[in-house]
Design an enzyme around this catalytic site. Sequence first.
Site, PDB file in Angstrom:
ATOM      1  N   SER A   7      11.986 -38.180 -20.797  1.00  0.00           N
ATOM      2  CA  SER A   7      12.390 -39.243 -19.879  1.00  0.00           C
ATOM      3  C   SER A   7      12.196 -38.790 -18.441  1.00  0.00           C
ATOM      4  O   SER A   7      12.533 -37.650 -18.094  1.00  0.00           O
ATOM      5  CB  SER A   7      13.867 -39.590 -20.094  1.00  0.00           C
ATOM      6  OG  SER A   7      14.080 -40.067 -21.408  1.00  0.00           O
ATOM      7  N   SER A   8      11.672 -39.688 -17.605  1.00  0.00           N
ATOM      8  CA  SER A   8      11.493 -39.439 -16.175  1.00  0.00           C
ATOM      9  C   SER A   8      10.658 -38.168 -15.952  1.00  0.00           C
ATOM     10  O   SER A   8       9.511 -38.135 -16.382  1.00  0.00           O
ATOM     11  CB  SER A   8      12.868 -39.357 -15.500  1.00  0.00           C
ATOM     12  OG  SER A   8      12.735 -39.382 -14.105  1.00  0.00           O
ATOM     13  N   SER A   9      11.201 -37.120 -15.339  1.00  0.00           N
ATOM     14  CA  SER A   9      10.436 -35.876 -15.172  1.00  0.00           C
ATOM     15  C   SER A   9       9.922 -35.376 -16.530  1.00  0.00           C
ATOM     16  O   SER A   9       8.817 -34.822 -16.622  1.00  0.00           O
ATOM     17  CB  SER A   9      11.310 -34.812 -14.513  1.00  0.00           C
ATOM     18  OG  SER A   9      10.596 -33.620 -14.312  1.00  0.00           O
ATOM     19  N   HIS A  63      15.769 -47.303 -14.006  1.00  0.00           N
ATOM     20  CA  HIS A  63      15.389 -45.929 -14.343  1.00  0.00           C
ATOM     21  C   HIS A  63      16.516 -45.267 -15.120  1.00  0.00           C
ATOM     22  O   HIS A  63      17.607 -45.160 -14.604  1.00  0.00           O
ATOM     23  CB  HIS A  63      15.135 -45.167 -13.040  1.00  0.00           C
ATOM     24  CG  HIS A  63      14.382 -43.897 -13.247  1.00  0.00           C
ATOM     25  ND1 HIS A  63      13.030 -43.876 -13.529  1.00  0.00           N
ATOM     26  CD2 HIS A  63      14.777 -42.612 -13.243  1.00  0.00           C
ATOM     27  CE1 HIS A  63      12.645 -42.629 -13.651  1.00  0.00           C
ATOM     28  NE2 HIS A  63      13.673 -41.844 -13.492  1.00  0.00           N
TER      29      HIS A  63
END
Length: 297
Positions: free
Chosen positions: A136-138, A277
């Site tokens: 997720s994300s990074s 997000h």
Amino acid sequence: MVRNALFSCAAAFLLASAQALEPVYNWGGPNPSNLQLEIYVPRNKAPNPALILALHPCGGSGQQYSHQADYTMEAEQLGFIVAYPTATNDSNCWDNSSPRALKHDGGSDPTILNNMVQYLVGKYNVDKTRIFATGSSSGCMMTNVLLATYPDVFAAGSCYSGVAAGCLIGSPGNSPTTSDRTCANGKINKTGPEWAKIVRDMYPGYTGSYPRMMTFHGTADNLVFPPNLDEQLKEWSALHNVGFTMTAQNQPQPGYTKIVYGDGTKLMGFMAQNVGHTVPVHKELDLMWFGITQGRV
Ligand SMILES: *[C@@H]1O[C@H](CO)[C@@H](O)[C@H](O)[C@H]1NC(C)=O
Ligand SMILES: *[C@@H]1O[C@H](CO)[C@@H](O)[C@H](O)[C@H]1NC(C)=O
């Protein structure tokens, strides 16, 4: 009925929480950014198990992500192993930007993560054709980078709210405060062939095929802006040489749009209306996409 459901839920929770992650220290190789590793090995481990490398967002950890992306109950049922590594530098963000990261065996996080994977392959007799990355994300950005730099290791990836491999080239850091925000702000717009060249240049000797990719993004994401979904889809569609086929509304749930490329076996996108997000982990789709469970995404 309700009581029974509550009871079995509580029992399942106790069972799962009794199974703690196990730290691993000795996977070998240099570890300049001081990554850490914890794993979940089910009691019912398959003789030749699949492996999922699950990558946390900035500020997270392996422990934290084992709750956000908790595959442990399914691992217990189906016998696969889950690795939850931890980044400790740069606000616990993965290195998705340095020249050493964006290069096969370049020595930064992708190399260290691959060293972890290879150690687990040897120790647990992992099926080398069933090694997967998710995040997720990074961690989604790193999933893109791992599939680009180690296409011969990973069979598929699944990704929540990240950016295309190479989008952060030239950025001085990887966290919301240390990075060049051009990419996350959705201002980098390249053609599929341009993205594909960037990826191929990360591993010039490689002539094989690239891993299958499924990627999710929310339309209300104001940290990693939504154009990054399209950039990822352009990148992987060029690498797989599959074109856009169709969209399907309200798949897998109301407000989500499924974006199908080719016959839907190599590349799939999901745009989640009004979701910020990050898009919540859809582990049942992940396991299907990886082929660990039956059915088609
Ligand atoms: C830690 O992160 C910073 C960027 O914020 C970077 O300059 C430095 O090289 C990183 N250190 C390691 C060992 O990766
Ligand atoms: C990206 O560039 C193409 C070609 O110039 C253009 O058609 C498209 O609208 C641009 N997309 C974004 C998100 O700016």
